[in-house]
Write a protein that holds these residues in place. Structure first.
Motif, PDB file in Angstrom:
ATOM      1  N   PRO A   1      -2.199  -2.453   6.211  1.00  0.00           N
ATOM      2  CA  PRO A   1      -1.547  -1.133   6.218  1.00  0.00           C
ATOM      3  C   PRO A   1      -0.046  -1.237   5.966  1.00  0.00           C
ATOM      4  O   PRO A   1       0.597  -2.256   6.262  1.00  0.00           O
ATOM      5  N   GLU A   2       0.495  -0.174   5.410  1.00  0.00           N
ATOM      6  CA  GLU A   2       1.943  -0.065   5.181  1.00  0.00           C
ATOM      7  C   GLU A   2       2.676  -0.323   6.496  1.00  0.00           C
ATOM      8  O   GLU A   2       2.296   0.186   7.552  1.00  0.00           O
ATOM      9  N   GLY A   3       3.711  -1.163   6.450  1.00  0.00           N
ATOM     10  CA  GLY A   3       4.510  -1.450   7.632  1.00  0.00           C
ATOM     11  C   GLY A   3       4.125  -2.720   8.357  1.00  0.00           C
ATOM     12  O   GLY A   3       4.867  -3.175   9.246  1.00  0.00           O
ATOM     13  N   THR A   4       2.932  -3.293   8.025  1.00  0.00           N
ATOM     14  CA  THR A   4       2.560  -4.564   8.670  1.00  0.00           C
ATOM     15  C   THR A   4       3.611  -5.624   8.373  1.00  0.00           C
ATOM     16  O   THR A   4       4.027  -6.388   9.251  1.00  0.00           O
ATOM     17  N   TYR A   5       4.032  -5.699   7.098  1.00  0.00           N
ATOM     18  CA  TYR A   5       5.151  -6.536   6.667  1.00  0.00           C
ATOM     19  C   TYR A   5       6.018  -5.701   5.733  1.00  0.00           C
ATOM     20  O   TYR A   5       5.553  -4.687   5.168  1.00  0.00           O
ATOM     21  N   PRO A   6       7.288  -6.088   5.518  1.00  0.00           N
ATOM     22  CA  PRO A   6       8.122  -5.330   4.578  1.00  0.00           C
ATOM     23  C   PRO A   6       7.536  -5.397   3.167  1.00  0.00           C
ATOM     24  O   PRO A   6       6.934  -6.401   2.781  1.00  0.00           O
ATOM     25  N   ASN A   7       7.709  -4.334   2.424  1.00  0.00           N
ATOM     26  CA  ASN A   7       7.332  -4.361   1.015  1.00  0.00           C
ATOM     27  C   ASN A   7       8.297  -5.289   0.261  1.00  0.00           C
ATOM     28  O   ASN A   7       9.491  -5.349   0.566  1.00  0.00           O
TER      29      ASN A   7
ATOM     30  N   ARG B   1       6.947 -13.247   5.045  1.00  0.00           N
ATOM     31  CA  ARG B   1       5.792 -12.514   4.515  1.00  0.00           C
ATOM     32  C   ARG B   1       6.206 -11.125   4.058  1.00  0.00           C
ATOM     33  O   ARG B   1       7.048 -10.483   4.681  1.00  0.00           O
ATOM     34  N   VAL B   2       5.554 -10.668   2.966  1.00  0.00           N
ATOM     35  CA  VAL B   2       5.810  -9.345   2.415  1.00  0.00           C
ATOM     36  C   VAL B   2       4.485  -8.731   1.986  1.00  0.00           C
ATOM     37  O   VAL B   2       3.454  -9.405   1.909  1.00  0.00           O
ATOM     38  N   LEU B   3       4.537  -7.414   1.727  1.00  0.00           N
ATOM     39  CA  LEU B   3       3.393  -6.736   1.112  1.00  0.00           C
ATOM     40  C   LEU B   3       3.740  -6.410  -0.337  1.00  0.00           C
ATOM     41  O   LEU B   3       4.869  -5.984  -0.639  1.00  0.00           O
ATOM     42  N   PHE B   4       2.783  -6.607  -1.199  1.00  0.00           N
ATOM     43  CA  PHE B   4       2.942  -6.237  -2.606  1.00  0.00           C
ATOM     44  C   PHE B   4       1.680  -5.482  -3.001  1.00  0.00           C
ATOM     45  O   PHE B   4       0.596  -6.066  -3.066  1.00  0.00           O
ATOM     46  N   ASP B   5       1.807  -4.151  -3.223  1.00  0.00           N
ATOM     47  CA  ASP B   5       0.636  -3.291  -3.419  1.00  0.00           C
ATOM     48  C   ASP B   5      -0.349  -3.445  -2.275  1.00  0.00           C
ATOM     49  O   ASP B   5      -1.572  -3.405  -2.466  1.00  0.00           O
TER      50      ASP B   5
ATOM     51  N   SER C   1       8.683 -11.980  -8.453  1.00  0.00           N
ATOM     52  CA  SER C   1       7.624 -11.062  -8.036  1.00  0.00           C
ATOM     53  C   SER C   1       6.358 -11.811  -7.633  1.00  0.00           C
ATOM     54  O   SER C   1       5.949 -12.755  -8.321  1.00  0.00           O
ATOM     55  N   PRO C   2       5.703 -11.398  -6.569  1.00  0.00           N
ATOM     56  CA  PRO C   2       4.415 -11.993  -6.192  1.00  0.00           C
ATOM     57  C   PRO C   2       3.349 -11.837  -7.276  1.00  0.00           C
ATOM     58  O   PRO C   2       2.381 -12.590  -7.295  1.00  0.00           O
ATOM     59  N   ALA C   3       3.541 -10.857  -8.173  1.00  0.00           N
ATOM     60  CA  ALA C   3       2.559 -10.641  -9.235  1.00  0.00           C
ATOM     61  C   ALA C   3       2.411 -11.864 -10.126  1.00  0.00           C
ATOM     62  O   ALA C   3       1.370 -12.071 -10.756  1.00  0.00           O
ATOM     63  N   ALA C   4       3.440 -12.714 -10.182  1.00  0.00           N
ATOM     64  CA  ALA C   4       3.398 -13.892 -11.056  1.00  0.00           C
ATOM     65  C   ALA C   4       2.435 -14.951 -10.541  1.00  0.00           C
ATOM     66  O   ALA C   4       2.086 -15.874 -11.276  1.00  0.00           O
TER      67      ALA C   4
ATOM     68  N   TRP D   1       5.363 -17.540  -4.215  1.00  0.00           N
ATOM     69  CA  TRP D   1       4.526 -16.743  -3.322  1.00  0.00           C
ATOM     70  C   TRP D   1       3.067 -17.193  -3.394  1.00  0.00           C
ATOM     71  O   TRP D   1       2.586 -17.596  -4.437  1.00  0.00           O
ATOM     72  N   VAL D   2       2.374 -17.074  -2.259  1.00  0.00           N
ATOM     73  CA  VAL D   2       0.945 -17.337  -2.206  1.00  0.00           C
ATOM     74  C   VAL D   2       0.289 -16.226  -1.377  1.00  0.00           C
ATOM     75  O   VAL D   2       0.800 -15.878  -0.301  1.00  0.00           O
ATOM     76  N   PRO D   3      -0.773 -15.599  -1.880  1.00  0.00           N
ATOM     77  CA  PRO D   3      -1.422 -14.545  -1.090  1.00  0.00           C
ATOM     78  C   PRO D   3      -2.126 -15.124   0.120  1.00  0.00           C
ATOM     79  O   PRO D   3      -2.636 -16.243   0.086  1.00  0.00           O
TER      80      PRO D   3
END
Length: 531
Positions: free
Chosen positions: A452-458, A470-474, A488-491, A501-503
């Motif tokens: 959920p939004e807010g668990t980690y910063p975007n 840790r961050v959220l990305f989408d 970007s984590p998208a990479a 970054w690693v998911p």
């Protein structure tokens, strides 16, 4: 039978070009040849157990009491010790001598009177197969022909192993002779099926085995199938793996190898047709490797798998051995020619293995291999119907990563970049990819679990992140591997090694969601895979 341990094609490039044209034209592609070229219906799978003709005591194959014993593979025709171009039964009897001493011709006739049939196997481990010593082409063809005529057999089984298999020159002579024999008999209106029986490990055929198949195909032989000896796996057997499980693994790998061999020969066949060109021959009961025993449960396992896949043939070594050893046979771990070494009760391995293999040797010999060009649409991957990302040549993939390529799912065995998932390699260790299976009807991209939004910063491109941040990305949580800013984590999906970054794993995400709050808003939700 062994009882001892033992080039990208032109058509591939053509298919690639056709696929490119199809994609460029928006998928609107029509070419009548793809639809009009149809393979002949596959024959019903058949069962024929081996019978050692010269073993003592003699096995009365002509007195079969069940359907599973009505069709037999008589073994072995080998070269005479004093004349390499003269066929004999195990060097002990010429065909004329076997007719007298073993009453072989009459016993075959009796079996045929009862609706049975025989095929003849050449070679085995202990003696020279005809082509090993007979170097005259015409004499070699005549020798094979004389055996088939004598026993009215429409199927020739070439059990090539040991030194017979490693002799490359003999393999070339054998392939040339069999090609001439098959062509002449078919020209005369007679059927001739050619089966290669070869040793195998759990990784499939050995290099000598794949060479033997390639020699036949290169010579123009219409190979009816490859029958692998699913026995004596030795060091290739995994810890805790049963003989039935090892047999299945061996068949799967040989199926893959067979596809590569036909592709290299410029012959396109479907996976289903390739399965009809595969057979299995376990050594029932105690194997020559003392720790390996093929049980009744293994027989059930192998039979069910072979039927499910549509394998063309099932055999076993041997009918002579298909009975429980008597009380006078003291050491059942020592292989016997006349009993299995396991307690069979009222069951027979032949009956279990033959279940569902209701075809006949003679009718299967009528089948002629027909090329089956692939439909170009089978090579076009749609992201909307693919459970995993489509493979990209410039992307890096970590061990365990799953991708889709040519409508199949593959999993990386180790880090890889630029390695084509369906590259036709004969040995599994030559490719970093494992074929998992086809993309199934109705599949869609695998949902990525989110928080959920807010668990980690975007993620913010201007922020500085330290290792383990840790961050959220989408909605997908990522963890920093080292100091980073603006990456970007998208990479990660295209360059997992180079990305900072690693998911987080699905298990990590679930654990975080479970521990942070029990509110319904914390349930995992699917995230868009488009970044």
């Amino acid at each position: 039978m062994s009882s001892a341990t033992h080039r990208l094609s032109f058509w591939r490039l053509v298919i690639a070009a056709i696929v490119a044209i199809a994609v460029a034209s928006g998928g609107m592609f029509a070419y009548q040849a793809w639809a009009s070229t149809q393979a002949a219906p596959a024959p019903d799978p058949w069962f024929a157990a081996y019978v050692d003709v010269t073993a003592t005591p003699s096995y009365e194959f002509e007195s079969a009491t069940s359907e599973s014993g009505k069709e037999v593979m008589l073994s072995f025709i080998v070269a005479a010790t004093d004349d390499a171009c003269t066929p004999t039964w195990g060097t002990a009897y010429t065909m004329d001598e076997a007719a007298v001493s073993l009453d072989l011709d009459r016993r075959i006739a009796r079996l045929q009177q009862q609706g049975g049939d025989v095929a003849v196997s050449f070679g085995g481990l202990l003696n020279d197969e005809l082509a090993t010593g007979c170097t005259d082409h015409d004499a070699l063809v005549a020798a094979y022909n004389s055996v088939l005529d004598r026993y009215a057999s429409t199927t020739i089984d070439l059990d090539i192993e040991g030194e017979n298999l490693s002799d490359t020159a003999a393999g070339e002579r054998r392939a040339a002779a069999i090609a001439s024999l098959q062509q002449s008999r078919r020209a005369a209106g007679d059927d001739l099926a050619v089966w290669l029986t070869l040793p195998a490990a759990t990784f499939g055929l050995t290099e000598d085995g794949t060479t033997a198949v390639a020699q036949m195909l290169d010579a123009g032989v219409d190979v009816s199938g490859v029958n692998i000896m699913t026995m004596n796996f030795g060091q290739s057997l995994a810890d805790g793996e049963t003989s039935g499980e090892a047999s299945i693994r061996s068949l799967q790998e040989t199926h893959r190898q067979l596809g590569v061999l036909y592709e290299q020969a410029g012959i396109e066949l479907t996976d289903a047709t390739l399965w009809t060109k595969l057979g299995a021959t376990p050594m029932i009961g105690q194997n020559d490797v003392e720790a390996e025993v093929f049980t009744m449960k293994d027989a059930v396992t192998l039979n069910e798998f072979a039927l499910e896949k549509g394998a063309g043939r099932m055999s076993m070594w041997s009918l002579n051995r298909d009975t429980t050893c008597g009380p006078n046979y003291a050491d059942v771990t020592r292989v016997s020619d006349s009993c299995s070494g396991v307690a069979q009760g009222d069951l027979f391995f032949a009956d279990v293995l033959a279940e569902g293999f209701d075809g006949h040797v003679a009718s299967s010999a009528k089948t002629i291999t027909t090329e089956e060009p692939a439909d170009p649409s089978d090579f076009v991957d749609d992201p909307a119907t693919s459970p995993y990302p489509i493979w990209k040549e410039d992307a890096s993939y970590l061990a365990g990563t799953k991708i889709v390529w040519h409508r199949s799912v593959y999993q990386a065995k180790w880090w890889t970049r630029g390695d084509l998932p369906d590259n036709p390699v004969l040995n599994a260790w030559e490719t970093p990819w494992t074929l998992v299976g086809p993309v199934l009807e109705g599949e869609s991209p695998v949902e990525v679990p989110t928080l959920p939004e807010g668990t980690y910063p975007n993620w913010d491109g201007t922020s500085i992140y330290e290792e383990d941040d840790r961050v959220l990305f989408d909605g997908v949580p990522y963890e920093a591997k080292w100091w980073t800013q603006g990456d970007s984590p998208a990479a990660f999906s295209s360059d997992p090694d180079g990305s900072p970054w690693v998911p987080l794993t699905s298990d990590d995400i679930k654990a975080i969601a479970d521990t942070t709050t029990s509110d319904e808003s914390t349930t995992l939700a699917p995230a868009s895979t488009e970044h």
